[in-house]
Design an enzyme around this catalytic site. Structure first.
Site, PDB file in Angstrom:
ATOM      1  N   HIS A 182       0.793  -1.229   0.000  1.00 23.93           N
ATOM      2  CA  HIS A 182       0.000   0.000   0.000  1.00 23.93           C
ATOM      3  C   HIS A 182       0.819   1.269   0.000  1.00 23.93           C
ATOM      4  CE1 HIS A 182      -4.202  -1.360   0.488  1.00 23.93           C
ATOM      5  NE2 HIS A 182      -3.637  -2.444   0.991  1.00 23.93           N
TER       6      HIS A 182
ATOM      7  N   LYS B   7       0.390  14.457   1.674  1.00 25.51           N
ATOM      8  CA  LYS B   7      -0.892  14.810   1.045  1.00 25.51           C
ATOM      9  C   LYS B   7      -1.025  16.317   0.841  1.00 25.51           C
ATOM     10  CE  LYS B   7      -3.423  10.732   2.832  1.00 25.51           C
ATOM     11  NZ  LYS B   7      -4.166  10.173   1.687  1.00 25.51           N
TER      12      LYS B   7
ATOM     13  N   LYS C 152      -9.212  13.835   3.825  1.00 31.04           N
ATOM     14  CA  LYS C 152      -8.303  12.682   3.873  1.00 31.04           C
ATOM     15  C   LYS C 152      -7.482  12.810   5.150  1.00 31.04           C
ATOM     16  CE  LYS C 152      -6.699  14.059  -0.176  1.00 31.04           C
ATOM     17  NZ  LYS C 152      -6.746  12.778  -0.877  1.00 31.04           N
ATOM     18  N   ARG C 153      -6.765  11.755   5.525  1.00 34.71           N
ATOM     19  CA  ARG C 153      -5.889  11.880   6.688  1.00 34.71           C
ATOM     20  C   ARG C 153      -4.917  13.037   6.502  1.00 34.71           C
ATOM     21  NH1 ARG C 153      -6.108   7.938  10.971  1.00 34.71           N
ATOM     22  NH2 ARG C 153      -4.245   8.998  11.733  1.00 34.71           N
TER      23      ARG C 153
HETATM   24  C1  LIG Z   1     -12.164   7.151   1.270  1.00 32.54           C
HETATM   25  C2  LIG Z   1     -11.771   7.522   2.642  1.00 32.54           C
HETATM   26  C3  LIG Z   1     -10.428   7.752   2.948  1.00 32.54           C
HETATM   27  C4  LIG Z   1      -9.340   7.698   1.900  1.00 32.54           C
HETATM   28  O1  LIG Z   1      -9.223   8.983   1.311  1.00 32.54           O
HETATM   29  P1  LIG Z   1      -7.937   9.370   0.423  1.00 32.54           P
HETATM   30  O2  LIG Z   1      -8.291  10.714  -0.107  1.00 32.54           O
HETATM   31  O3  LIG Z   1      -7.857   8.337  -0.670  1.00 32.54           O
HETATM   32  O4  LIG Z   1      -6.766   9.376   1.316  1.00 32.54           O
HETATM   33  C5  LIG Z   1     -10.097   8.101   4.241  1.00 32.54           C
HETATM   34  N1  LIG Z   1     -11.038   8.215   5.203  1.00 32.54           N
HETATM   35  C6  LIG Z   1     -12.347   8.027   4.939  1.00 32.54           C
HETATM   36  C7  LIG Z   1     -13.339   8.205   6.036  1.00 32.54           C
HETATM   37  C8  LIG Z   1     -12.752   7.659   3.660  1.00 32.54           C
HETATM   38  O5  LIG Z   1     -14.059   7.460   3.425  1.00 32.54           O
END
Ligand SMILES: *Cc1c(COP(=O)(O)O)cnc(C)c1O
Length: 853
Positions: free
Chosen positions: A396, A594, A588-589
């Site tokens: 990942h 990011k 996102k986190r």
């Molecule tokens: C889809 C999702 C993520 C992943 O988001 P990314 O933008 O791909 O990092 C993280 N947290 C939640 C709650 C999600 O639904």
């Protein structure tokens, strides 16, 4: 009566490509024959079931029942329907001794289950109508909002596992997920003076109708102790693992109902229990508390999810969690296999495929070897043959800090016999390397399972690659880099082992359930709702993209969704926003890679431009953030505070006439994502090229008609290929340019000195302007961008990012052009259905046929 199931039995068969081999899962949306004795498809029966559970399961009086009770009763009404299907699905799987996929993941970010189960079983409309009954004093939405998210994951990796479970069941693939039944999921986030504060997430409090304890399938496993090196009378090495501590695992099953099919798989999550009720000696000598203490320690194993996303810090409890769940799961798989008298170790690999979701469950490799060698007394070669046929591994991330390593000392303390086995695997591996590259110590260093860097540590990714028959990356670019940068030595040593499986998202939760307005529009436009399990059918919207009527309808849906989100922003952030503004979303986190701080720099640039020219003509924007930071990640927390504090300053500044607003919604989670995504105009996917393995948030947002502003990273590359260059805003350095700049020697000061605007806003961050009386509030952020060397090259990409935003602004002014581009995003991202991803895994990695039940 509106009792008809949401899904009219589909008219169009909807097969676009004739490419699907008959033995592979290819029949989404079959017609379920409902044979359940608890049939509750009608509103009347569903209502009866709710009242029956309220009275006889919960023992509540109708008049004193609370919303939470109504939620549980409603869930139990749909659950009985699902359980009867689960029993029949499992009966067929067991009777026919089918091949199964076992998905091993330390995380499952499931979100809420009641609504999605109602949709998947076709009972949504029946339930909604039933709850209109005057005897039920709460409305449907209130009832569904009673549910706490099942937040047993950090972010993308855990959410991927949840999407995969939905697709596996929908495609009628026999599969069981294994993981941990954490008592506390990912922390609940609050803001105090703009800073993140973490609260425990006691999601189980008050009981959950979706977890079914199975104490009859409990398992006892061992940890710690030491190895006695014993030889049998024939001189064979027969090590004995002794003086161990015993731990009991109790399984809890979460049913996973496929969409519009009878198949119900399940997710089996383990909770830990002490094997010894009491230390009797301590108890007898009056030490009651001491007697219970050991029990409490053992039970901490399944207490809490580690809140670190993509960083590992080598904590003993984390390794014990990993071993606990894989050891319990392997025992459970063996029990299921060997209870059929036809089965033996010889057909074990033909019945069982195990997918490792990252390296978190990789210790399963050593555990299965231990069972085969020590308990089954199998020869090494035969044991290794079984192991390598069973396991496959999904990588990942390429980030070095995210590659799991365990110090040999810690590993030896927790799993001494497993460490021996890993050394034995390594011996054979290094012989293979020597045969392939005689005398090449560099190759041996690269391949070794043991890193020697001062201290020694076990490299879990190397172990996973060596022991798996297939290793996959999660987007085309990521897989290419995996082969070229991270594991070139293994790609040479094991040709063909690496392959790509681009991630996907379930179209049920991420369009059908979360965006009912758009779903309705799509279904009426296409004349079928079959798109929910054949997402390529959305291509049929392309021909409507230029029609002004359809554009108007599409953007009206977006506007209604924005109004709904505006109400949430008002309630949670006390900020007024207009649905006329462009909703610019980054959810996102919180991670440096990011680059939420790149977004912040752009907000500051806009703010400064408006202050310098109050008549500046820009499209009003609402910047929406959602992000949790790992509790120990200080820079990430500083970025959160900076966005909150600077955002509050901007929101309060009357000089800018409300042209920009910043709303950081607290406690980002699946159920909040389901509200934000349908309302997004612009999707921020701005990681440093080469750092985001895939992303799935990017897919969810594009599917719901948001345009992406993003770098050529992860699955953005493939989203661009699908939607077309003119319907996405790509900016900044690509992977090669990032590498070239790094090789040349990157110095953020060069960009700072050369760009007057950039210099001014970074100085602003470094000043006390936004935190009067508090010196150096954003020093960690300021420092990371300049003296810290700006490791993720924010400054290098800033100007290109700002220019791309000007193109966004220009396009948004042209309502028709924007609507067309938004429609084409929805129409063209069918590839990113997790159904497609799972079909590829089933065919290329698992050799897993579908079973209709
Ligand atoms: C889809 C999702 C993520 C992943 O988001 P990314 O933008 O791909 O990092 C993280 N947290 C939640 C709650 C999600 O639904």
């Amino acid at each position: 009566m509106a009792t008809n199931s949401k899904k009219q039995k589909s008219t169009a068969s909807g097969k676009t490509a004739a490419s699907k081999d008959a033995s592979w899962p290819n029949s989404p949306c079959p017609s379920p024959e409902t044979t359940s004795p608890f049939d509750a498809t009608s509103t009347g029966k569903f209502k009866q079931a709710i009242f029956r559970h309220l009275t006889y399961t919960l023992a509540r009086d109708l008049h004193s029942a609370q919303p939470h009770d109504w939620w549980i009763a409603t869930s139990l009404a749909v659950r009985e329907h699902i359980l009867s299907r689960m029993i029949s699905t499992q009966a067929v799987h067991n009777r026919d001794n089918v091949r199964r996929l076992y998905y091993f993941s330390l995380e499952y970010l499931m979100g809420r289950l009641t609504e999605s189960n109602l949709y998947n079983t076709g009972l949504y409309d029946a339930a909604r109508e039933a709850i209109k009954d005057p005897d039920i004093p709460v409305d449907f939405e209130t009832i569904l909002n009673e549910e706490s998210d099942m937040g047993l994951g950090n972010g993308g990796l855990g959410r991927l596992a949840a999407c995969f479970l939905d697709s596996l069941a929908t495609l009628d693939l026999p599969a069981i997920g294994y993981g941990i039944y954490y008592e506390f999921g990912l922390f609940r986030q609050a803001f105090v003076n703009g800073s993140q504060v973490e609260h425990p997430d006691s999601w189980m409090m008050g009981g959950t109708p979706w977890g079914i304890a199975r104490p009859e399938n409990k398992v006892t496993i061992q940890i710690k102790g030491r190895v006695e090196n014993v030889f049998d009378d024939r001189g064979n090495y027969r090590p004995r693992w002794v003086n161990t501590d015993a731990i009991i695992g109790i399984p809890h099953d979460i049913p996973v109902a496929g969409y519009d099919t009878n198949t119900v798989n399940f997710l089996r999550l383990w909770s830990s229990q002490s094997a010894s009720e009491f230390d009797l000696a301590a108890f007898n000598s009056g030490g009651y508390v001491e007697a219970v203490r050991e029990k409490a320690v053992t039970e901490t194993i399944s207490k809490v999810l580690y809140p670190n996303d993509k960083t590992e810090n080598g904590k003993e409890l984390r390794l014990i969690q990993q071993y606990f769940f894989v050891a319990c799961s392997l025992r459970d798989i063996m029990r299921r296999h060997f209870r059929n008298p036809e089965n033996s170790w010889d057909n074990f690999p033909s019945k069982i495929a195990i997918q490792l979701n990252d390296t978190h469950p990789a210790v399963a490799i050593a555990e299965l070897m231990r069972i085969l060698l020590d308990e089954e007394e199998m020869q090494w070669e035969k044991a290794w043959g079984i192991v390598t046929k069973v396991f496959a591994y999904t990588n990942h991330t390429l980030l070095p800090e995210a590659l799991e390593k365990w110090s040999v000392g810690l590993f030896d303390r927790v799993l001494p016999r497993h460490l021996q086995i890993i050394y034995a695997i390594n011996d054979r591996l290094l012989r293979l390397v020597e045969a392939r590259w005689p005398g090449d110590d560099g190759k041996k260093r690269d391949c070794s399972l043991i890193e020697e860097n001062g201290g020694k540590s076990v490299r879990m990714a190397n172990l996973s690659v060596v022991a798996s028959h297939a290793v996959n990356g999660v987007a085309a670019l990521h897989t290419a880099l995996l082969k070229k940068q991270l594991f070139p030595q293994y790609d040479e040593l094991f040709p063909g082992r690496f392959q790509n499986k681009t991630n996907g998202i379930t179209p049920r939760r991420w369009l059908l359930d979360c965006n009912p307005r758009l779903s309705k529009l799509i279904t009426s436009t296409l004349g079928t709702d079959h798109w929910a399990c054949d997402l390529d059918l959305l291509r049929g919207l392309e021909t409507h993209a230029d029609k002004s009527e359809f554009q108007k309808a599409f953007m009206e849906v977006k506007r209604d969704n924005k109004n709904e989100l505006a109400a949430i922003i008002k309630a949670d952030c006390q900020i007024e926003v207009s649905p006329d503004a462009l909703f610019d979303v980054q959810i996102k986190r919180l991670h440096e890679y990011k680059r939420q701080h790149l977004n912040l720099l752009h907000i500051l640039a806009l703010y400064r431009r408006i202050l310098q020219n109050p008549n500046l003509d820009i499209v009003p924007r609402v910047f929406v953030f959602g992000a949790k930071a790992a509790p120990g990640y200080d820079l990430a927390k500083n970025i959160i505070r900076a966005i909150n504090v600077i955002g509050a300053h901007i929101n309060a500044d009357t000089r800018i006439g409300g042209k920009i607003k910043v709303a950081f919604l607290p406690n980002y989670r699946v159920s909040l994502a389901e509200k934000i995504i349908p309302a997004a105009d612009l999707s921020e996917q701005i990681s440093t090229a080469g750092k985001e393995a895939s992303g799935t948030g990017n897919m969810k947002l594009a599917l719901n008609g948001a345009l992406t502003i993003g770098t050529l990273d992860g699955a953005n590359v493939e989203i661009k290929e699908e939607v077309g260059d003119e319907n996405i805003f790509i900016f900044g350095m690509n992977v090669d340019e990032v590498e070239a700049l790094r090789a040349k020697g990157y110095n953020p000061w060069n960009y700072y000195n050369a760009d007057e605007e950039l210099r001014a806003i970074i100085d602003w961050i470094g000043s006390d302007y936004f935190t009067p009386g508090e010196h150096g509030a954003f020093a960690p952020l300021h420092n990371s961008l300049l003296n810290g060397g700006d490791p993720f090259m924010v400054l290098a990409d800033f100007r290109a990012y700002s220019d791309a935003h000007e193109k966004v602004d220009a396009l948004y002014r042209d309502k028709a052009k924007w609507a067309r581009a938004a429609i084409l995003n929805t129409a063209r991202v069918g590839k990113f259905s997790s159904d497609r991803t799972i079909r590829e895994y089933a065919k290329d990695i698992w050799s897993l046929p579908a079973i209709k039940t």
